[in-house]
Design a protein around this motif. Structure first.
Motif, PDB file in Angstrom:
ATOM      1  N   TRP A  58       0.822  -1.211   0.000  1.00  0.00           N
ATOM      2  CA  TRP A  58       0.000   0.000   0.000  1.00  0.00           C
ATOM      3  C   TRP A  58       0.856   1.261   0.000  1.00  0.00           C
ATOM      4  CZ3 TRP A  58      -3.758  -1.938   4.321  1.00  0.00           C
ATOM      5  CH2 TRP A  58      -4.777  -2.690   3.738  1.00  0.00           C
ATOM      6  N   TYR A  59       1.922   1.281   0.800  1.00  0.00           N
ATOM      7  CA  TYR A  59       2.811   2.450   0.830  1.00  0.00           C
ATOM      8  C   TYR A  59       3.477   2.660  -0.529  1.00  0.00           C
ATOM      9  CZ  TYR A  59       2.368   2.594   5.932  1.00  0.00           C
ATOM     10  OH  TYR A  59       1.901   2.671   7.215  1.00  0.00           O
ATOM     11  N   ALA A  60       3.894   1.565  -1.167  1.00  0.00           N
ATOM     12  CA  ALA A  60       4.508   1.681  -2.494  1.00  0.00           C
ATOM     13  C   ALA A  60       3.511   2.242  -3.505  1.00  0.00           C
ATOM     14  CB  ALA A  60       5.025   0.321  -2.956  1.00  0.00           C
ATOM     15  N   ALA A  61       2.246   1.820  -3.401  1.00  0.00           N
ATOM     16  CA  ALA A  61       1.216   2.341  -4.311  1.00  0.00           C
ATOM     17  C   ALA A  61       0.990   3.826  -4.079  1.00  0.00           C
ATOM     18  CB  ALA A  61      -0.090   1.572  -4.126  1.00  0.00           C
ATOM     19  N   GLN A  62       0.932   4.251  -2.819  1.00  0.00           N
ATOM     20  CA  GLN A  62       0.749   5.676  -2.527  1.00  0.00           C
ATOM     21  C   GLN A  62       1.930   6.490  -3.033  1.00  0.00           C
ATOM     22  OE1 GLN A  62       0.085   5.571   1.729  1.00  0.00           O
ATOM     23  NE2 GLN A  62      -2.056   6.136   1.427  1.00  0.00           N
ATOM     24  N   ASN A  63       3.136   5.982  -2.861  1.00  0.00           N
ATOM     25  CA  ASN A  63       4.318   6.714  -3.314  1.00  0.00           C
ATOM     26  C   ASN A  63       4.409   6.792  -4.830  1.00  0.00           C
ATOM     27  OD1 ASN A  63       5.138   7.172  -0.694  1.00  0.00           O
ATOM     28  ND2 ASN A  63       6.474   5.383  -0.631  1.00  0.00           N
ATOM     29  N   LEU A  64       3.993   5.734  -5.527  1.00  0.00           N
ATOM     30  CA  LEU A  64       4.143   5.695  -6.980  1.00  0.00           C
ATOM     31  C   LEU A  64       3.000   6.395  -7.713  1.00  0.00           C
ATOM     32  CD1 LEU A  64       5.978   4.586  -9.230  1.00  0.00           C
ATOM     33  CD2 LEU A  64       4.465   2.611  -9.327  1.00  0.00           C
ATOM     34  N   VAL A  65       1.759   6.138  -7.314  1.00  0.00           N
ATOM     35  CA  VAL A  65       0.618   6.673  -8.074  1.00  0.00           C
ATOM     36  C   VAL A  65      -0.250   7.637  -7.278  1.00  0.00           C
ATOM     37  CG1 VAL A  65       0.531   4.719  -9.656  1.00  0.00           C
ATOM     38  CG2 VAL A  65      -0.792   4.635  -7.555  1.00  0.00           C
ATOM     39  N   GLY A  66       0.104   7.937  -6.032  1.00  0.00           N
ATOM     40  CA  GLY A  66      -0.647   8.887  -5.229  1.00  0.00           C
ATOM     41  C   GLY A  66      -1.849   8.253  -4.558  1.00  0.00           C
ATOM     42  N   ASP A  67      -2.539   9.036  -3.748  1.00  0.00           N
ATOM     43  CA  ASP A  67      -3.678   8.519  -2.998  1.00  0.00           C
ATOM     44  C   ASP A  67      -4.830   8.098  -3.906  1.00  0.00           C
ATOM     45  OD1 ASP A  67      -2.381   8.845  -0.594  1.00  0.00           O
ATOM     46  OD2 ASP A  67      -3.241  10.825  -0.211  1.00  0.00           O
ATOM     47  N   ALA A  68      -5.177   8.951  -4.854  1.00  0.00           N
ATOM     48  CA  ALA A  68      -6.287   8.628  -5.755  1.00  0.00           C
ATOM     49  C   ALA A  68      -5.943   7.433  -6.642  1.00  0.00           C
ATOM     50  CB  ALA A  68      -6.629   9.837  -6.616  1.00  0.00           C
ATOM     51  N   VAL A 108      -6.057  -6.941  -8.009  1.00  0.00           N
ATOM     52  CA  VAL A 108      -5.982  -5.593  -8.560  1.00  0.00           C
ATOM     53  C   VAL A 108      -7.201  -5.386  -9.464  1.00  0.00           C
ATOM     54  CG1 VAL A 108      -4.551  -6.345 -10.515  1.00  0.00           C
ATOM     55  CG2 VAL A 108      -4.452  -3.983  -9.789  1.00  0.00           C
ATOM     56  N   ARG A 109      -7.657  -4.166  -9.588  1.00  0.00           N
ATOM     57  CA  ARG A 109      -8.798  -3.890 -10.478  1.00  0.00           C
ATOM     58  C   ARG A 109      -8.408  -4.172 -11.930  1.00  0.00           C
ATOM     59  NH1 ARG A 109     -13.324  -1.766  -8.150  1.00  0.00           N
ATOM     60  NH2 ARG A 109     -12.968  -0.806  -6.119  1.00  0.00           N
ATOM     61  N   ARG A 110      -9.372  -4.621 -12.702  1.00  0.00           N
ATOM     62  CA  ARG A 110      -9.114  -5.078 -14.071  1.00  0.00           C
ATOM     63  C   ARG A 110      -8.464  -4.014 -14.944  1.00  0.00           C
ATOM     64  NH1 ARG A 110     -13.991  -6.612 -17.905  1.00  0.00           N
ATOM     65  NH2 ARG A 110     -14.203  -4.360 -17.794  1.00  0.00           N
ATOM     66  N   ASP A 111      -8.894  -2.780 -14.859  1.00  0.00           N
ATOM     67  CA  ASP A 111      -8.360  -1.725 -15.720  1.00  0.00           C
ATOM     68  C   ASP A 111      -7.033  -1.164 -15.217  1.00  0.00           C
ATOM     69  OD1 ASP A 111     -10.617  -2.041 -17.261  1.00  0.00           O
ATOM     70  OD2 ASP A 111     -11.706  -0.404 -16.257  1.00  0.00           O
ATOM     71  N   GLU A 112      -6.554  -1.626 -14.064  1.00  0.00           N
ATOM     72  CA  GLU A 112      -5.349  -1.066 -13.438  1.00  0.00           C
ATOM     73  C   GLU A 112      -4.207  -2.082 -13.324  1.00  0.00           C
ATOM     74  OE1 GLU A 112      -5.094   2.107 -12.681  1.00  0.00           O
ATOM     75  OE2 GLU A 112      -7.168   2.577 -13.173  1.00  0.00           O
ATOM     76  N   VAL A 113      -4.220  -3.103 -14.158  1.00  0.00           N
ATOM     77  CA  VAL A 113      -3.213  -4.168 -14.053  1.00  0.00           C
ATOM     78  C   VAL A 113      -1.802  -3.617 -14.270  1.00  0.00           C
ATOM     79  CG1 VAL A 113      -2.363  -6.299 -15.111  1.00  0.00           C
ATOM     80  CG2 VAL A 113      -4.790  -6.016 -14.662  1.00  0.00           C
ATOM     81  N   GLU A 114      -1.611  -2.772 -15.261  1.00  0.00           N
ATOM     82  CA  GLU A 114      -0.269  -2.245 -15.544  1.00  0.00           C
ATOM     83  C   GLU A 114       0.258  -1.414 -14.386  1.00  0.00           C
ATOM     84  OE1 GLU A 114       1.651  -3.254 -18.023  1.00  0.00           O
ATOM     85  OE2 GLU A 114      -0.052  -4.552 -18.481  1.00  0.00           O
ATOM     86  N   ARG A 115      -0.586  -0.579 -13.802  1.00  0.00           N
ATOM     87  CA  ARG A 115      -0.141   0.209 -12.645  1.00  0.00           C
ATOM     88  C   ARG A 115       0.094  -0.693 -11.438  1.00  0.00           C
ATOM     89  NH1 ARG A 115      -2.901   6.017 -11.938  1.00  0.00           N
ATOM     90  NH2 ARG A 115      -4.737   4.829 -11.368  1.00  0.00           N
ATOM     91  N   GLY A 116      -0.703  -1.738 -11.293  1.00  0.00           N
ATOM     92  CA  GLY A 116      -0.486  -2.696 -10.211  1.00  0.00           C
ATOM     93  C   GLY A 116       0.846  -3.416 -10.350  1.00  0.00           C
ATOM     94  N   ARG A 117       1.186  -3.813 -11.574  1.00  0.00           N
ATOM     95  CA  ARG A 117       2.491  -4.450 -11.816  1.00  0.00           C
ATOM     96  C   ARG A 117       3.631  -3.473 -11.538  1.00  0.00           C
ATOM     97  NH1 ARG A 117       2.304  -9.150 -15.787  1.00  0.00           N
ATOM     98  NH2 ARG A 117       4.518  -8.719 -15.938  1.00  0.00           N
TER      99      ARG A 117
END
Length: 159
Positions: free
Chosen positions: A37-47, A72-81
């Motif tokens: 979760w912290y990595a996601a916030q740092n990379l793509v922000g809160d939203a 991960v949500r279907r439309d967000e696979v690339e950002r999840g990776r």
């Protein structure tokens, strides 16, 4: 309260993640989830983090090797990776993460990418740099205990 109709429910994809680190590092599911979760916030922000909505569904880790099933949500696979790839340290220890594959169902992901469990390891004594040392060996590699930590080696380095 009634369930949403199928066409309005969120669509998910599942990432099979391979985890590798030194043998003396201990990682649990909660720690892995928090750092993800912290990595996601740092990379793509809160939203962006809320849009990706990463969740660890299953987790196993022992002797420096493990695997996780991340939703991960279907439309967000690339950002999840990308978030998984950006995670390099957990609780101050270096960690290597690799996405084995992406699937549309949990069952397919487990069968196709996570069919095997953690790699079996063995502890033995090896000769490294002219000195006999303790090492944790797995397949064709060894993690050799030095005075200040571990160093990685292959079986070719030990001959």
């Amino acid at each position: 309260m009634k369930h949403l109709p199928k066409h309005l429910r969120p669509r998910w994809r599942y990432l099979a993640v391979d985890i590798e680190t030194w043998p003396d590092v201990d990682i649990d599911r909660g720690t892995f989830q928090r750092h993800l979760w912290y990595a996601a916030q740092n990379l793509v922000g809160d939203a962006g983090s809320a849009a990706v909505d990463l969740s660890v569904l299953s987790f196993s880790f022992a002797d420096g090797h493990g695997e996780a099933l991340v939703r991960v949500r279907r439309d967000e696979v690339e950002r999840g990776r990308a978030v998984v790839a950006s995670l390099a340290r957990i609780d101050g220890s270096d960690v290597g993460l690799r996405v084995r594959g992406v699937s549309g169902t949990v069952r397919a992901c487990e069968e196709k990418y996570m069919g095997r469990g953690p790699i079996g390891t063995d502890q033995r004594h090896v000769v490294f740099r002219g000195t006999e040392r303790t090492a944790v060996t797995a397949a064709d590699r060894a993690d050799i205990r030095l005075d200040d930590g571990f160093t990685g080696a292959t079986t070719l380095d030990l001959q």
